[in-house]
Design an enzyme around this catalytic site. Structure first.
Site, PDB file in Angstrom:
ATOM      1  N   GLU A 265      43.208  70.614  43.989  1.00 22.75           N
ATOM      2  CA  GLU A 265      44.192  69.575  43.692  1.00 22.75           C
ATOM      3  C   GLU A 265      44.671  69.719  42.248  1.00 22.75           C
ATOM      4  O   GLU A 265      43.851  69.762  41.334  1.00 22.75           O
ATOM      5  CB  GLU A 265      43.559  68.196  43.906  1.00 22.75           C
ATOM      6  CG  GLU A 265      43.171  67.986  45.356  1.00 22.75           C
ATOM      7  CD  GLU A 265      42.044  66.975  45.552  1.00 22.75           C
ATOM      8  OE1 GLU A 265      41.803  66.173  44.635  1.00 22.75           O
ATOM      9  OE2 GLU A 265      41.415  67.004  46.619  1.00 22.75           O
TER      10      GLU A 265
ATOM     11  N   GLU B 114      39.316  67.462  50.543  1.00 24.14           N
ATOM     12  CA  GLU B 114      38.320  68.396  50.025  1.00 24.14           C
ATOM     13  C   GLU B 114      37.633  69.214  51.104  1.00 24.14           C
ATOM     14  O   GLU B 114      37.264  70.371  50.865  1.00 24.14           O
ATOM     15  CB  GLU B 114      37.300  67.647  49.170  1.00 24.14           C
ATOM     16  CG  GLU B 114      37.812  67.230  47.791  1.00 24.14           C
ATOM     17  CD  GLU B 114      38.681  65.983  47.803  1.00 24.14           C
ATOM     18  OE1 GLU B 114      38.823  65.365  48.877  1.00 24.14           O
ATOM     19  OE2 GLU B 114      39.221  65.618  46.748  1.00 24.14           O
TER      20      GLU B 114
ATOM     21  N   ASP C  77      31.454  64.749  42.013  1.00 22.62           N
ATOM     22  CA  ASP C  77      31.167  63.563  42.829  1.00 22.62           C
ATOM     23  C   ASP C  77      31.853  63.638  44.194  1.00 22.62           C
ATOM     24  O   ASP C  77      31.440  62.952  45.119  1.00 22.62           O
ATOM     25  CB  ASP C  77      31.681  62.317  42.104  1.00 22.62           C
ATOM     26  CG  ASP C  77      31.244  62.240  40.655  1.00 22.62           C
ATOM     27  OD1 ASP C  77      30.453  61.362  40.333  1.00 22.62           O
ATOM     28  OD2 ASP C  77      31.690  63.085  39.840  1.00 22.62           O
TER      29      ASP C  77
ATOM     30  N   ILE D 239      31.783  65.962  46.247  1.00 19.94           N
ATOM     31  CA  ILE D 239      31.070  66.724  47.288  1.00 19.94           C
ATOM     32  C   ILE D 239      30.798  65.857  48.502  1.00 19.94           C
ATOM     33  O   ILE D 239      30.602  66.366  49.595  1.00 19.94           O
ATOM     34  CB  ILE D 239      29.709  67.339  46.853  1.00 19.94           C
ATOM     35  CG1 ILE D 239      28.738  66.299  46.313  1.00 19.94           C
ATOM     36  CG2 ILE D 239      29.897  68.490  45.923  1.00 19.94           C
ATOM     37  CD1 ILE D 239      27.304  66.860  46.253  1.00 19.94           C
TER      38      ILE D 239
ATOM     39  N   HIS E 122      32.488  58.918  39.363  1.00 17.55           N
ATOM     40  CA  HIS E 122      33.102  60.075  38.689  1.00 17.55           C
ATOM     41  C   HIS E 122      32.240  60.595  37.541  1.00 17.55           C
ATOM     42  O   HIS E 122      32.762  61.246  36.637  1.00 17.55           O
ATOM     43  CB  HIS E 122      34.474  59.691  38.116  1.00 17.55           C
ATOM     44  CG  HIS E 122      35.601  59.713  39.096  1.00 17.55           C
ATOM     45  ND1 HIS E 122      35.647  58.902  40.197  1.00 17.55           N
ATOM     46  CD2 HIS E 122      36.744  60.450  39.146  1.00 17.55           C
ATOM     47  CE1 HIS E 122      36.772  59.123  40.874  1.00 17.55           C
ATOM     48  NE2 HIS E 122      37.449  60.058  40.260  1.00 17.55           N
TER      49      HIS E 122
HETATM   50  C1  LIG Z   1      38.023  62.307  47.270  1.00 11.73           C
HETATM   51  C2  LIG Z   1      38.816  62.310  46.028  1.00 11.73           C
HETATM   52  N1  LIG Z   1      39.584  63.366  45.732  1.00 11.73           N
HETATM   53  C3  LIG Z   1      40.316  63.400  44.604  1.00 11.73           C
HETATM   54  C4  LIG Z   1      40.288  62.350  43.728  1.00 11.73           C
HETATM   55  C5  LIG Z   1      41.084  62.410  42.434  1.00 11.73           C
HETATM   56  N2  LIG Z   1      42.232  61.537  42.554  1.00 11.73           N
HETATM   57  C6  LIG Z   1      42.189  60.270  42.139  1.00 11.73           C
HETATM   58  S1  LIG Z   1      43.598  59.434  42.487  1.00 11.73           S
HETATM   59  C7  LIG Z   1      44.303  60.807  43.169  1.00 11.73           C
HETATM   60  C8  LIG Z   1      45.692  60.740  43.706  1.00 11.73           C
HETATM   61  C9  LIG Z   1      45.807  59.742  44.796  1.00 11.73           C
HETATM   62  O1  LIG Z   1      47.110  59.711  45.262  1.00 11.73           O
HETATM   63  P1  LIG Z   1      47.588  58.548  46.206  1.00 11.73           P
HETATM   64  O2  LIG Z   1      46.651  58.393  47.331  1.00 11.73           O
HETATM   65  O3  LIG Z   1      49.023  58.783  46.544  1.00 11.73           O
HETATM   66  O4  LIG Z   1      47.432  57.219  45.329  1.00 11.73           O
HETATM   67  P2  LIG Z   1      48.222  56.823  44.005  1.00 11.73           P
HETATM   68  O5  LIG Z   1      47.489  57.452  42.874  1.00 11.73           O
HETATM   69  O6  LIG Z   1      49.600  57.287  44.137  1.00 11.73           O
HETATM   70  O7  LIG Z   1      48.101  55.336  43.958  1.00 11.73           O
HETATM   71  C10 LIG Z   1      43.431  61.877  43.143  1.00 11.73           C
HETATM   72  C11 LIG Z   1      43.711  63.223  43.643  1.00 11.73           C
HETATM   73  C12 LIG Z   1      39.462  61.264  44.061  1.00 11.73           C
HETATM   74  N3  LIG Z   1      39.329  60.228  43.244  1.00 11.73           N
HETATM   75  N4  LIG Z   1      38.760  61.258  45.212  1.00 11.73           N
END
Ligand SMILES: Cc1ncc(C[n+]2csc(CCOP(=O)(O)OP(=O)(O)O)c2C)c(N)n1
Ligand SMILES: Cc1ncc(C[n+]2csc(CCOP(=O)(O)OP(=O)(O)O)c2C)c(N)n1
Ligand SMILES: [Mg+2]
Ligand SMILES: [Mg+2]
Lengths: 322, 351, 322, 351
Positions: free
Chosen positions: B45, B86, B111, B113, B155
């Site tokens: 990502e 993931e 985290d 995983i 995290h």
């Molecule tokens: C399982 C997991 N993968 C990746 C992340 C890192 N992460 C946090 S917010 C985010 C983006 C989320 O996008 P969206 O669902 O569109 O929500 P928005 O941030 O737009 O509110 C990511 C990749 C995470 N917290 N948890």
């Protein structure tokens, strides 16, 4: 569609090999010659073979816990497989894998997988390799109706579309996940429409009709090889046996299997079609039947005579820390 | 050659190299190996960022900027942004590794995983063994670990004991830029799945890092400080803390070995045992939670294999058996501090 | 639809509270008063409020990493929230949770969740409790466009249909998951149609129009309370800020946010509608604005003055082994 | 009261109770608690079986038959068959636990934590702490563990060290039917998430199990054999093996304490330390892989807290650091055998 004789012979021989391999597995399991949990796939031969007849050794498949048929269809050595499920040192995986972990990378068989929903994410990777390395190879994952709802599978559908991967998702709907009916476990109308909503072409086919499977798959294979991305196919098929060998199958209707064997046996259908069309003679089929039966006999014989793994094998094929 | 000797060889070779951050060192290793080997790809990502947006490509280069600049050089075909899935990422990396690529997959935070553990421990880790030696799964999973940034309970974990427990995985935890580069090159070239854990609080730390590619073998600890009064084993972000304590003690005439295993699976038992044979006293500093931890693992090895040399109880300095608290005040108490390390050392010296 | 004045005042007050809470969070973060990673939700107020105005304290919601707005909309104490994101002992979660883990079970706020896709599986459980215990309560999960592809979310959609759970899946499509566009990350045509293919009613709504959200949700809420099972809603909305506070937002077009603020600000739209229809006077809105601003000032003041957690708190609220 | 005393009390109370299998004991605990408490529900794959089929309901009652008969008594509303989606199952159990139910969720094989680990370790385990004490998450995750049935690399793991590492989880591993019943009742009534691990090879083992409900508190080991020459700590299916070795040694006049911790988180350190203080010798038998294992954990506790009593190295008898092989021949070598336990004991006695 026009079929070559060799093609038909090979298709029949492979389906028959699966059928007899599975039927014999049950016998050998009951005799105590096969340990562990064994899931046989007889009834579903047309899906495995109709799909894999399109593939070369450099195409890959990923399979399920019910993987004998896929393995045979992809060209794995039947004797090596029998040795493997008996846990012998000369088995395809040196006896370390067993029925749920048969693999043969030389044949593009990436592995049976004892985790439901295991194959689709991995097959995305194989498809990515082909794409990145500029090859025309494709990947095919097999998943059951029960497995079709697993998050790993659903994520894989999306990633395959996003990366436009040459990956065919073959969903084998045999109506049951263990003792649970698909009508209960699947909230969606069907597997195909749900898969299609992820953004890929999705089709349904009668999985007990070899010719229907083969022809439906053809378009998906071409699309994948030509860079057109993934396809989903839902094959409506039947499970002639229990979930595992020994399953009392209390969840089935009385005479259900009898009826299925009569009406939806892919081998019977195949035989009827090829003899009806005059493509193959009954005697030719009988010869194949005999050859296959001999092969399976030999497989069992050799497997029973094969050595157990040496104790030293316990700690090979892995980096061991202590 | 003893471990101490091995470690010193490496240290000398770094003299007068340019100074780089941990982040830059990892970036450089990735770039060099991608140049050298066209089968190396990166996926995850935001490893580039900006896909499907009206703005810049390579908008992040990883949320900690570690892969910045790689997409512009190698293209989206080899630096692949993915959806937030993931299991699909790690599964694809494993399948790709089985079929000719050497993927470096990123889990933004280790985290995560939780949502892809099957792909790691039941799939990638087991292929080689359960397929009787047929499979090769040359993949690296890069992930950030650790507390110290008030990133909260989901995290900030270490979790390396979880993967060190799993047969078939190799686990790497560099504590400095030099090691990070050399270990990353080894990780990519390794034919087994490697978990490569980068501590968030180390990204801006610097040291000399040669420009040319070099590898550091797995299973060779480095000796950060040498001394025979006590052995301190420390990991990842705990290494600088252990060094600081050793330096303070040195001014009092107390000489500590500070051993950084660098890879915890395989683990350089020999280096640890050799040191404990001399010192008879062992403190293990591990930011992970204590139960079934690497600290426990090392203690158990020492008491099994160097029992007669032990002159005092073995002390583990770890996080408590709690989740990571958000409050910075509590988080500071959560992580093993120099004070707690020093206290443990002094207690053992008095024992 | 006919709206009571009190209702409109409450809706506006809540949206405005979210807006100012978020804007102030940015300021306090930059001043160093808020530690950690903070994701603000200004721009998305109409979704949170249009949804939660249907809910009582015994209905529950599950939120995301971007949870301030949902929390405020569900009735969490704003001062307790500000204390929490500053990590203070008297915060809603005693300073142990922080911005990504605000929860208030008394208000039916089951928690922000720092794992993308965290809420939907949990909200199925809350919905199952209501159903099993014979209550009319419902559960609502919030998920982003990026999160909508996570396996946990997709599994949860299926289970909600299978068990016919009173669960509304609210998908907030703000076009981005971090710095990745939804057009890239989502292979499907849209989130709603994919969710619908799981076997539940699915709708799309302009998430910057409070009234549209409120009215669209109404049917889903009624269906859920009446035992009609789950619904999915995709709300098309906007993110006025970066993914996290401090995000340079290189992936955005020049002037993109400026344009969004001008054309798609849910507060502006609300104000225009209510004054245009003569439902509320500009002066009434201004009074609310001032009251909210005062509240936020007080929240910050009290939070800054609030005590840090006592060291002993490190090991409370969990069973500690050693 | 010492642990030994505690354990003996319980043992006496079981005299002349009816003999039941481990499977029956767990079934009975579930049934009794479901009768007593309407908020207790069961959910998982095939916990009843037959949903959406033309055949019988309750067709399985769990693939090992543990929940057989519960659906007919309590209905599909309280014994809920689910799709094959473990994240959805465990997540729903956690959310239900937060909102008034006491779910007992089944993971058919604990190996499947890979596809739902986030729900366990990042969600359920952390709610109470990260929400500042507000959340209660009274749920039980039942799962089968262990090798011995040639179930292959993905259906034969123990993995208890992985969950014992995680703060916020309690981990229970009954070794016999009596404990299984009492611990299950405690697990259901506990307000924290409890991982309840049932060893496949124990289902048909039997002992006396009282008909009436009773609880066994967490964190209290039981002494299976008593003796001060050596301490053997064994878990789950390893307990009968350790007992057998102790019996054999007893015939030679060697007296061993055999301690079954019964719950590994919390762990009855006191009982183990008390015994080690007497014997000075410790063998830990754990079917899990060795690295960062419970065996390592216990060894590290002993060397930290009972150092001065130790008279010999601490020995861990575990599986090797490999996946579980399918071949029955290899699998037998994989699991700690009576021979290996005996050998470890004899080595220590000679040390
Ligand atoms: C399982 C997991 N993968 C990746 C992340 C890192 N992460 C946090 S917010 C985010 C983006 C989320 O996008 P969206 O669902 O569109 O929500 P928005 O941030 O737009 O509110 C990511 C990749 C995470 N917290 N948890
Ligand atoms: C993740 C996971 N969950 C559960 C199981 C147990 N299990 C093995 S096969 C199976 C049923 C699978 O059903 P389906 O996908 O329809 O395949 P079929 O057995 O019909 O071929 C289940 C539940 C498993 N192996 N992995
Ligand atoms: Mg099926
Ligand atoms: Mg978004």
């Amino acid at each position: 569609m026009q079929y070559e004789k060799d093609f038909l012979v090979q298709a029949y021989r492979t389906m028959k090999t699966i059928r007899l391999f599975e039927e014999r597995s049950i016998v050998e399991f009951e005799r105590g010659n096969i340990p562990g949990f064994v899931h046989v796939s007889d009834g579903q031969e047309a899906v495995a073979v109709g799909m894999c007849m399109h593939l070369t050794d450099s195409d890959v498949i990923g399979s399920t816990h019910r993987g004998h048929g896929h393995s045979i269809a992809k060209g794995c050595d039947v004797i090596g497989m029998m040795k493997e499920i008996m846990g012998r040192a000369t088995g395809l995986c040196r006896g370390k894998g067993g029925s749920m972990h048969i693999a043969d990378f030389h044949k593009g068989m990436l592995g049976a997988n004892a985790i439901v929903g295991g194959a689709p994410p991995l097959c995305n990777g194989a498809a990515l390799s082909a794409k990145t390395l500029g090859k025309k190879d494709i990947a095919v994952s097999f998943t059951g109706d029960g497995g079709s709802s697993q998050g790993t599978v659903l994520e894989a559908l999306n990633l395959a579309v996003v990366l436009k991967l040459p990956h065919i998702f073959m969903f084998e709907n045999n109506q049951y996940g263990e003792g649970t009916g698909v009508s209960y476990a699947l909230g969606a109308k069907d597997i195909a429409s749900r898969a299609g909503a992820f953004g890929m072409p999705a089709e349904k086919v009668d999985g007990t009709d070899f010719f229907a499977v083969y022809e439906t798959v053809a378009g998906a294979v071409k699309r994948a090889r030509d860079g057109g991305g993934p396809t989903s196919i839902e094959a409506d098929t039947v499970r002639f046996n229990g979930h595992f060998i020994g399953d009392p199958q209390l969840y089935r209707a009385k005479d259900e299997v009898k009826k299925l064997r009569k009406e939806r046996d892919c081998l019977t259908k195949f035989r009827e079609r090829v003899t009806g069309e005059g493509w193959l003679k009954t005697s030719e089929l009988k010869t194949i039947d005999q050859e296959v039966a001999d092969l399976i006999d030999r497989a069992v014989e050799e497997a029973l005579a094969a050595p157990q793994p040496d104790p030293s094998e316990l700690t090979t094929d892995v980096y061991v820390s202590y | 050659m003893t471990s101490k000797a091995k470690a010193s060889t490496e240290t000398t070779s770094t003299q007068s190299a340019p100074v780089k951050t941990y982040r830059e060192a990892i970036n450089e290793a990735l770039r060099q190996e991608m140049r050298a080997d066209p089968t190396v790809i990166i996926m995850g990502e935001e490893v580039s960022g900006g896909a499907g947006t009206p703005g810049q490509d390579d908008a992040y280069g990883g949320v900690f900027g570690v892969t910045k600049g790689l997409m512009p050089e190698f293209g989206r075909e080899r630096v692949i942004d993915t959806p937030i899935t993931e299991s699909a990422i790690i599964g694809a990396a494993a399948g790709a590794a089985n079929t000719g690529l050497r993927p470096v997959a990123e889990l933004m935070f280790f985290d995560f995983i939780g949502v892809c553990f099957d792909q790691i421990f039941n799939q990638a880790a087991k292929f080689r063994y359960m397929f009787g030696g047929k499979a090769r799964t040359p993949m690296v999973i890069r992930a950030t670990v650790g507390a110290g940034m008030s990133a909260g309970a989901q995290h900030s974990n270490m979790l390396h004991p979880v993967v060190a427990h799993i047969p078939g995985l190799k686990v790497v935890m560099p504590s400095n830029a030099y090691d990070a580069k050399g270990l990353m090159l080894s990780a990519i070239r390794d034919d087994d799945p490697v978990i490569f854990l980068e501590h968030k609080t180390l990204y801006d730390t610097k040291c000399e890092v040669p420009d040319e590619p070099y590898t550091i073998p797995f299973g060779e600890a480095s000796f950060n400080r040498e001394g025979s009064d006590i052995t301190i084993v420390a990991l990842s972000a705990m290494v600088p803390r252990a060094n600081a304590v050793a330096d303070k003690l040195a001014r009092e005439g107390i000489a500590a070995d500070v051993i950084d295993p660098r890879t915890i699976s395989p683990l350089d038992e020999e280096a640890i045992l050799e040191s404990v044979e001399m010192s008879g006293r062992l403190v293990i500093v591990d930011e992970a939670n204590p139960r079934c931890s690497l600290a426990a693992d090392i203690a158990s090895i020492a008491v099994e294999k160097a029992f007669s040399a032990l002159r005092a109880p073995i002390r583990k300095v770890t996080a408590p058996h709690t989740p990571v608290p958000f409050s910075p005040v509590l988080e500071q108490l959560y992580m093993p501090s120099e004070e707690r390390i020093e206290q443990a050392v002094r207690e053992l010296l008095e024992a």
